[in-house]
Design an enzyme around this catalytic site. Structure first.
Site, PDB file in Angstrom:
ATOM      1  N   CYS A 121       0.810  -1.218   0.000  1.00 39.45           N
ATOM      2  CA  CYS A 121       0.000   0.000   0.000  1.00 39.45           C
ATOM      3  C   CYS A 121       0.843   1.267   0.000  1.00 39.45           C
ATOM      4  O   CYS A 121       0.295   2.365  -0.097  1.00 39.45           O
ATOM      5  CB  CYS A 121      -0.942  -0.004   1.199  1.00 39.45           C
ATOM      6  SG  CYS A 121      -1.933  -1.479   1.276  1.00 39.45           S
ATOM      7  N   HIS A 263      -2.915   6.722   3.639  1.00 36.47           N
ATOM      8  CA  HIS A 263      -3.404   5.472   3.068  1.00 36.47           C
ATOM      9  C   HIS A 263      -4.673   5.056   3.821  1.00 36.47           C
ATOM     10  O   HIS A 263      -4.694   5.032   5.062  1.00 36.47           O
ATOM     11  CB  HIS A 263      -2.323   4.393   3.176  1.00 36.47           C
ATOM     12  CG  HIS A 263      -2.842   3.031   2.877  1.00 36.47           C
ATOM     13  ND1 HIS A 263      -3.621   2.773   1.772  1.00 36.47           N
ATOM     14  CD2 HIS A 263      -2.740   1.852   3.547  1.00 36.47           C
ATOM     15  CE1 HIS A 263      -3.962   1.500   1.774  1.00 36.47           C
ATOM     16  NE2 HIS A 263      -3.444   0.920   2.834  1.00 36.47           N
ATOM     17  N   ASN A 293      -9.961  -0.610   1.838  1.00 35.91           N
ATOM     18  CA  ASN A 293      -8.527  -0.446   1.576  1.00 35.91           C
ATOM     19  C   ASN A 293      -8.243  -0.826   0.125  1.00 35.91           C
ATOM     20  O   ASN A 293      -8.319  -1.997  -0.238  1.00 35.91           O
ATOM     21  CB  ASN A 293      -7.755  -1.354   2.542  1.00 35.91           C
ATOM     22  CG  ASN A 293      -6.255  -1.311   2.336  1.00 35.91           C
ATOM     23  OD1 ASN A 293      -5.769  -0.804   1.332  1.00 35.91           O
ATOM     24  ND2 ASN A 293      -5.527  -1.870   3.279  1.00 35.91           N
TER      25      ASN A 293
HETATM   26  N1  ACO Z   1     -16.297  -9.972  12.038  1.00 37.44           N
HETATM   27  C1  ACO Z   1     -16.494 -10.372  13.296  1.00 37.44           C
HETATM   28  N2  ACO Z   1     -15.503 -10.796  14.089  1.00 37.44           N
HETATM   29  C2  ACO Z   1     -14.266 -10.813  13.559  1.00 37.44           C
HETATM   30  C3  ACO Z   1     -13.996 -10.415  12.241  1.00 37.44           C
HETATM   31  C4  ACO Z   1     -15.077  -9.970  11.463  1.00 37.44           C
HETATM   32  N3  ACO Z   1     -14.931  -9.546  10.198  1.00 37.44           N
HETATM   33  N4  ACO Z   1     -12.669 -10.519  12.006  1.00 37.44           N
HETATM   34  C5  ACO Z   1     -12.112 -10.988  13.140  1.00 37.44           C
HETATM   35  N5  ACO Z   1     -13.079 -11.177  14.067  1.00 37.44           N
HETATM   36  C6  ACO Z   1     -12.938 -11.657  15.434  1.00 37.44           C
HETATM   37  C7  ACO Z   1     -11.701 -12.474  15.632  1.00 37.44           C
HETATM   38  O1  ACO Z   1     -11.912 -13.822  15.284  1.00 37.44           O
HETATM   39  C8  ACO Z   1     -11.449 -12.297  17.116  1.00 37.44           C
HETATM   40  O2  ACO Z   1     -12.292 -13.188  17.811  1.00 37.44           O
HETATM   41  P1  ACO Z   1     -11.757 -13.951  19.134  1.00 37.44           P
HETATM   42  O3  ACO Z   1     -11.428 -12.847  20.104  1.00 37.44           O
HETATM   43  O4  ACO Z   1     -12.934 -14.773  19.517  1.00 37.44           O
HETATM   44  O5  ACO Z   1     -10.565 -14.719  18.687  1.00 37.44           O
HETATM   45  C9  ACO Z   1     -11.946 -10.895  17.403  1.00 37.44           C
HETATM   46  O6  ACO Z   1     -12.786 -10.530  16.289  1.00 37.44           O
HETATM   47  C10 ACO Z   1     -10.844  -9.873  17.521  1.00 37.44           C
HETATM   48  O7  ACO Z   1      -9.953 -10.047  16.437  1.00 37.44           O
HETATM   49  P2  ACO Z   1      -8.717  -9.091  16.222  1.00 37.44           P
HETATM   50  O8  ACO Z   1      -7.961  -9.530  15.000  1.00 37.44           O
HETATM   51  O9  ACO Z   1      -7.962  -8.946  17.501  1.00 37.44           O
HETATM   52  O10 ACO Z   1      -9.485  -7.727  15.910  1.00 37.44           O
HETATM   53  P3  ACO Z   1      -8.890  -6.279  15.869  1.00 37.44           P
HETATM   54  O11 ACO Z   1      -9.591  -5.428  16.829  1.00 37.44           O
HETATM   55  O12 ACO Z   1      -7.390  -6.280  15.873  1.00 37.44           O
HETATM   56  O13 ACO Z   1      -9.341  -5.798  14.411  1.00 37.44           O
HETATM   57  C11 ACO Z   1      -8.461  -5.591  12.189  1.00 37.44           C
HETATM   58  C12 ACO Z   1      -8.952  -6.545  13.272  1.00 37.44           C
HETATM   59  C13 ACO Z   1      -9.602  -4.659  11.809  1.00 37.44           C
HETATM   60  C14 ACO Z   1      -8.043  -6.415  10.969  1.00 37.44           C
HETATM   61  C15 ACO Z   1      -7.266  -4.767  12.721  1.00 37.44           C
HETATM   62  O14 ACO Z   1      -6.318  -5.626  13.300  1.00 37.44           O
HETATM   63  C16 ACO Z   1      -6.600  -3.967  11.638  1.00 37.44           C
HETATM   64  O15 ACO Z   1      -7.184  -3.080  11.053  1.00 37.44           O
HETATM   65  N6  ACO Z   1      -5.302  -4.218  11.386  1.00 37.44           N
HETATM   66  C17 ACO Z   1      -4.578  -3.502  10.358  1.00 37.44           C
HETATM   67  C18 ACO Z   1      -4.946  -4.053   9.034  1.00 37.44           C
HETATM   68  C19 ACO Z   1      -4.456  -3.233   7.888  1.00 37.44           C
HETATM   69  O16 ACO Z   1      -4.465  -2.036   7.938  1.00 37.44           O
HETATM   70  N7  ACO Z   1      -4.060  -3.933   6.834  1.00 37.44           N
HETATM   71  C20 ACO Z   1      -3.722  -3.335   5.626  1.00 37.44           C
HETATM   72  C21 ACO Z   1      -2.300  -2.929   5.544  1.00 37.44           C
HETATM   73  S1  ACO Z   1      -1.928  -2.187   4.049  1.00 37.44           S
HETATM   74  C22 ACO Z   1      -1.481  -3.313   2.830  1.00 37.44           C
HETATM   75  O17 ACO Z   1      -0.345  -3.322   2.363  1.00 37.44           O
HETATM   76  C23 ACO Z   1      -2.443  -4.294   2.318  1.00 37.44           C
END
Ligand code: ACO
Length: 339
Positions: A121, A263, A293
């Site tokens: 990204c 981004h 994204n």
């Molecule tokens: N719906 C419902 N529940 C979900 C979902 C979903 N879509 N996805 C995950 N969960 C659950 C998980 O299973 C977990 O459950 P558990 O506690 O029973 O195990 C719980 O939600 C919490 O999961 P986390 O991964 O800890 O959730 P978090 O609050 O960290 O949010 C997220 C996840 C949104 C992906 C966050 O970590 C994030 O935004 N990270 C950065 C991602 C990013 O920006 N990526 C792009 C980079 S740029 C590139 O080069 C592509």
């Protein structure tokens, strides 16, 4: 192109923006029919409401061609005037040929050198740095930097932790050479990479580490795999560090920035970073609510919509910052001087 270094000092001027998004809108409610999730979970964790997906027979280059034609029209430029076409992409049509060569051919940029940038990204920021360097060294006059993504094609639509995040789009900018006493252009770049976090955001199969020919692999290995928590921590840290280091190097105060375009990955990441940087929300444009994204297309797509919303005007000092797979990051400060 043929580039011959000459004595005239040039600056890269961003003269045109353009974007193309697919017609198909996939809402959080649609996502909840595909995987165990909800609008409330997605919106509260990411700020995303909907995203766009390409049609089954479309790839990244199809969006890029349509975006490229729009950028050429805004720049009032013939495709044969393009010296270099750079396509940052994390979802190219193929490993090779470069998507840029396919796009150059279809938009009629037959004189252009064309290559892709694989920097996740951060690709658009890396592409702007490359385009600026080519222009300011005197090697190129007109450089089209065109981020193009069909991320839905490399996302496991049964993995709720990734499929809700990504969308498809192409967007970019035309850079042209201008006399250095007429424009400010790009004041500087801060770019970085840390491959120790490479596995935190990876498409494992399809390259030479896990060749497609040795498959069949389970489909998920050909899709984006992400350690969301690690990427979140990384992103919040580097956004602040990169912008701070760049502003210090430029001896600029954050108050001198008129607009920040980051981004568009996650609203919480952006909110955290701007509060640490001391940039008020009214100087920040976001549109990830509607597109998710879109990786290397996200910054130029947001710049374009910021301009349409009246938040990017000629003369504005603009801070752009990205982060992504690699792990990579980058920022730049640019005065927007389209004419
Ligand atoms: N719906 C419902 N529940 C979900 C979902 C979903 N879509 N996805 C995950 N969960 C659950 C998980 O299973 C977990 O459950 P558990 O506690 O029973 O195990 C719980 O939600 C919490 O999961 P986390 O991964 O800890 O959730 P978090 O609050 O960290 O949010 C997220 C996840 C949104 C992906 C966050 O970590 C994030 O935004 N990270 C950065 C991602 C990013 O920006 N990526 C792009 C980079 S740029 C590139 O080069 C592509």
């Amino acid at each position: 192109m043929i580039g011959v270094r000459n004595g005239a000092r040039k600056r890269a001027r961003l003269v045109a923006l353009g974007a193309e998004v697919p017609e198909r809108i996939v809402t959080n409610e649609d996502m909840a029919k595909m995987v165990d999730t909800s609008d409330e979970w997605i919106y509260s964790r990411t700020g995303i409401k909907e995203r766009r997906f390409v049609a089954e027979d479309e790839a990244a280059s199809d969006l890029a061609v349509r975006a490229g034609i729009k950028i050429l029209a805004e720049a009032e430029m013939d495709p044969l005037e393009v010296d270099v076409l750079i396509v940052p992409t994390a979802s190219p049509d193929h490993i090779f040929p470069a998507t840029a060569t396919l796009v150059a051919n279809r938009i009629g940029a037959h004189r252009a050198a064309a290559f892709d940038i694989l920097a996740g990204c951060t690709g658009f920021i890396y592409g702007l740095a490359q385009g600026t360097a080519l222009i300011e060294s005197g090697l190129a006059g007109n450089v089209l930097v065109l981020g193009a993504e069909a991320l839905s094609k490399i996302t496991d639509q049964t993995d709720r932790s990734t499929c809700i995040l990504f969308g498809d789009a192409a967007a970019g900018a035309m850079l042209v050479a201008a006399p250095e006493d007429e424009v400010t252009g790009f004041l500087g770049f801060e770019l970085g990479a840390d491959g120790s976090g490479g596995q935190d955001l990876v498409v494992p199969a399809g390259g030479s580490r896990m060749p497609a020919k040795d498959g069949p692999y389970e489909a998920a290995l050909s899709c984006i795999q992400m350690n969301g928590r690690e990427v979140f921590k990384f992103a919040t840290r580097v956004m602040v560090e990169s912008c701070t280091k760049l502003l210090e190097a430029l001896e600029m105060h954050v108050d001198e920035i008129d607009l920040l375009v980051a981004h568009q990955a996650n609203q919480r990441i952006i909110d955290h970073a701007i509060s640490r940087l001391g940039i008020p929300p009214e100087k920040v444009f976001n549109n990830l609510e509607r597109y998710g994204n879109t990786s290397s297309a996200s910054i130029p797509l947001a710049m374009l919509e910021a301009r349409e919303a009246g938040m990017l005007s000629p003369g504005d000092m603009t801070l752009l910052v990205g982060f992504g797979a690699g792990l990579t990051w980058g920022s730049t400060v640019m005065r927007y001087e389209p004419t």
